[in-house]
Design a protein around this motif. Structure first.
Motif, short mmCIF file in Angstrom:
data_model
loop_
_atom_site.label_atom_id
_atom_site.label_comp_id
_atom_site.label_asym_id
_atom_site.label_seq_id
_atom_site.Cartn_x
_atom_site.Cartn_y
_atom_site.Cartn_z
N VAL A 109 12.61 -3.22 10.78
CA VAL A 109 11.76 -3.80 11.58
C VAL A 109 10.96 -2.97 12.79
CG1 VAL A 109 12.16 -5.45 13.47
CG2 VAL A 109 13.34 -6.00 11.52
N VAL A 110 9.91 -3.18 12.98
CA VAL A 110 9.29 -2.26 13.95
C VAL A 110 8.99 -2.81 15.36
CG1 VAL A 110 7.00 -0.97 14.44
CG2 VAL A 110 7.76 -1.22 12.20
N SER A 111 8.74 -4.07 15.37
CA SER A 111 8.69 -4.90 16.85
C SER A 111 8.98 -6.36 16.09
CB SER A 111 7.52 -4.75 17.18
OG SER A 111 6.30 -5.22 16.33
N ASP A 112 8.75 -7.21 17.07
CA ASP A 112 8.88 -8.65 16.99
C ASP A 112 7.83 -9.30 16.04
OD1 ASP A 112 11.09 -9.09 18.52
OD2 ASP A 112 9.98 -9.53 20.37
N THR A 113 6.97 -8.41 15.94
CA THR A 113 5.44 -8.90 15.04
C THR A 113 5.42 -8.18 13.86
OG1 THR A 113 4.20 -7.70 16.43
CG2 THR A 113 4.58 -9.83 17.10
N GLN A 114 5.74 -7.06 13.85
CA GLN A 114 5.71 -5.85 12.66
C GLN A 114 6.81 -5.40 11.90
OE1 GLN A 114 2.21 -4.54 11.63
NE2 GLN A 114 1.77 -6.21 12.89
N SER A 115 6.75 -5.40 10.63
CA SER A 115 7.98 -4.85 9.75
C SER A 115 7.23 -3.86 8.88
CB SER A 115 8.91 -5.79 9.35
OG SER A 115 8.27 -6.48 8.50
N LYS A 116 8.05 -2.83 8.38
CA LYS A 116 7.51 -2.11 7.30
C LYS A 116 8.34 -2.45 5.97
CE LYS A 116 6.06 1.95 9.73
NZ LYS A 116 6.26 3.52 9.83
N VAL A 117 7.86 -2.79 4.86
CA VAL A 117 8.25 -3.17 3.72
C VAL A 117 8.12 -2.21 2.58
CG1 VAL A 117 8.43 -5.06 1.96
CG2 VAL A 117 8.32 -5.70 4.27
N THR A 118 8.73 -1.89 1.86
CA THR A 118 8.61 -0.94 0.45
C THR A 118 8.06 -1.74 -0.61
OG1 THR A 118 10.10 0.60 1.29
CG2 THR A 118 9.16 0.74 -0.89
N PHE A 119 7.01 -1.87 -1.25
CA PHE A 119 6.46 -2.54 -2.52
C PHE A 119 6.99 -1.65 -3.70
CE2 PHE A 119 4.30 -4.34 0.81
CZ PHE A 119 3.86 -5.53 0.41
N LEU A 120 7.45 -2.05 -4.53
CA LEU A 120 8.14 -1.63 -5.89
C LEU A 120 7.56 -1.98 -7.02
CD1 LEU A 120 11.81 -0.83 -4.65
CD2 LEU A 120 10.09 0.62 -4.64
N TRP A 121 7.02 -1.32 -8.16
CA TRP A 121 6.80 -1.88 -9.37
C TRP A 121 7.29 -0.80 -10.45
CZ3 TRP A 121 3.65 -0.39 -5.38
CH2 TRP A 121 2.80 0.75 -5.82
N ASN A 122 7.35 -1.11 -11.74
CA ASN A 122 7.70 -0.39 -12.66
C ASN A 122 6.33 0.57 -12.97
OD1 ASN A 122 10.38 -1.43 -12.90
ND2 ASN A 122 9.70 -2.87 -14.44
N ALA A 123 6.89 1.78 -13.27
CA ALA A 123 5.77 2.78 -13.67
C ALA A 123 5.15 2.40 -15.04
CB ALA A 123 6.32 4.02 -13.93
N SER A 124 4.04 2.38 -15.49
CA SER A 124 3.18 1.82 -16.59
C SER A 124 2.79 3.05 -17.32
CB SER A 124 2.16 0.70 -16.13
OG SER A 124 1.31 1.26 -15.65
N GLU A 125 2.63 2.62 -18.95
CA GLU A 125 2.25 3.61 -19.77
C GLU A 125 0.89 4.00 -19.58
OE1 GLU A 125 3.48 2.46 -23.66
OE2 GLU A 125 5.51 2.09 -23.28
N ASN A 126 0.43 5.12 -20.04
CA ASN A 126 -0.93 5.75 -19.77
C ASN A 126 -1.51 5.54 -18.59
OD1 ASN A 126 -0.33 5.86 -22.71
ND2 ASN A 126 -0.94 3.94 -22.91
N THR A 127 -0.66 5.61 -17.24
CA THR A 127 -1.27 5.64 -15.98
C THR A 127 -1.25 6.76 -15.42
OG1 THR A 127 -0.57 3.16 -16.24
CG2 THR A 127 -0.82 4.39 -14.17
N ASP A 128 -2.15 7.24 -14.51
CA ASP A 128 -2.40 8.13 -13.72
C ASP A 128 -2.26 7.87 -12.34
OD1 ASP A 128 -2.56 10.34 -15.71
OD2 ASP A 128 -4.46 9.30 -16.09
N SER A 129 -2.49 6.55 -12.04
CA SER A 129 -2.42 6.19 -10.47
C SER A 129 -2.57 4.81 -10.48
CB SER A 129 -3.77 6.71 -9.78
OG SER A 129 -4.98 6.30 -10.17
N TYR A 130 -2.18 4.10 -9.14
CA TYR A 130 -2.39 2.68 -9.07
C TYR A 130 -2.94 2.32 -7.70
CZ TYR A 130 1.79 3.29 -11.90
OH TYR A 130 2.85 3.80 -12.81
N GLU A 131 -3.69 1.05 -7.93
CA GLU A 131 -4.31 0.76 -6.66
C GLU A 131 -3.45 -0.80 -6.23
OE1 GLU A 131 -8.68 -0.13 -4.50
OE2 GLU A 131 -8.59 0.17 -6.77
N LEU A 132 -2.86 -0.74 -5.24
CA LEU A 132 -2.28 -2.05 -4.74
C LEU A 132 -3.20 -2.90 -3.91
CD1 LEU A 132 1.28 -1.99 -3.43
CD2 LEU A 132 -0.38 -3.53 -2.45
N PHE A 133 -3.03 -4.09 -4.14
CA PHE A 133 -4.14 -5.00 -3.52
C PHE A 133 -2.98 -6.16 -2.62
CE2 PHE A 133 -7.32 -3.51 -6.23
CZ PHE A 133 -8.32 -3.59 -5.57
#
Length: 234
Positions: A54-78
């Motif tokens: 919790v950063v404030s009453d209006t903001q919080s920081k959340v860690t997004f997690l996903w499994n590493a995929s094969e034949n992948t060098d990088s990701y783009e999270l939308f």
């Protein structure tokens, strides 16, 4: 004598040339492996996210997690803020990303897997979640999802009719009803009225593409609108 030497030299050169050609033909072609889509881990689909810093009453920081995929060098999270359709994207090397979110807000997210060796990318499923906030006593329903017909599918009508089916969830479990919008012109869909159940039979004509979407209403007058679905009648 000289003639014999010349003929022998020509035969030898031809043999060497043949061997050289054969050896190069036997070399295997380099195989480029396309990236594989990731499996999303957290935040989970159709849940309330109570974890994070919790950063404030209006903001919080959340860690997004996903499994590493094969034949992948990088990701783009939308990441999409559902209420406003505002989209943010983040380039990531690892299979996690800490993002500051608005509290008391619904989000959708998915991950694109990328490779330096291939122009092909792979998209994960899309998850929707609600980022919790203090004092929230009523939650907005999650967007309805089409179960039949499948989106962008071709379906055979029976006696000129097909049945639209969908599913929706709400953390409060207080969904009241649905409004169905349907038609061939996606810019001017007809409101088919309020439905208490998650299906409706509609008239179709073979050869036409139809578009539809669902508005979900709960007991506290919270609403959510699905994405636009489509199918072609056969």
């Amino acid at each position: 004598m000289n003639l014999k030497i010349c003929l022998s030299s020509l035969i030898l050169l031809g043999f060497l040339s043949s061997c050289s050609s054969d050896s190069s033909d036997d070399l295997p072609e380099a195989v480029i492996e396309d990236p594989v889509s990731s499996l999303l881990v957290f935040p989970e689909n159709h849940t309330e996210c109570n974890e994070g810093t919790v950063v404030s009453d209006t903001q919080s920081k959340v860690t997004f997690l996903w499994n590493a995929s094969e034949n992948t060098d990088s990701y783009e999270l939308f990441l999409t803020k559902v209420e406003t359709s505002e989209v943010s994207n983040f380039d990531v090397i690892a299979n996690s990303k800490v993002i500051s979110l608005e509290r008391g807000t619904s989000y959708e997210w998915y991950v694109i897997s990328k490779s330096l060796e291939s122009a092909v990318t792979a998209k994960s499923e899309t998850y929707e979640f609600f980022n919790a906030a203090p004092g929230i006593v009523s939650h907005v329903p999650f967007s309805a999802e089409a179960t039949a017909p499948e989106n962008n599918s071709i379906i055979t009508a029976i006696a000129g009719k097909i049945t639209l089916n969908w599913e929706a969830t709400d953390i409060d479990n207080d969904i009241k009803d649905y409004e169905v919008f349907f038609g061939v012109n996606k810019e001017e869909l007809e409101n088919k009225g309020v439905q208490s159940v998650s299906n409706i039979e509609v008239d179709v004509v073979s050869g036409f593409t139809y578009y539809w979407m669902i508005k979900t209403n709960d007991e506290n007058n919270n609403t959510s609108t699905s994405e636009l679905f489509s199918f072609t009648a056969n």
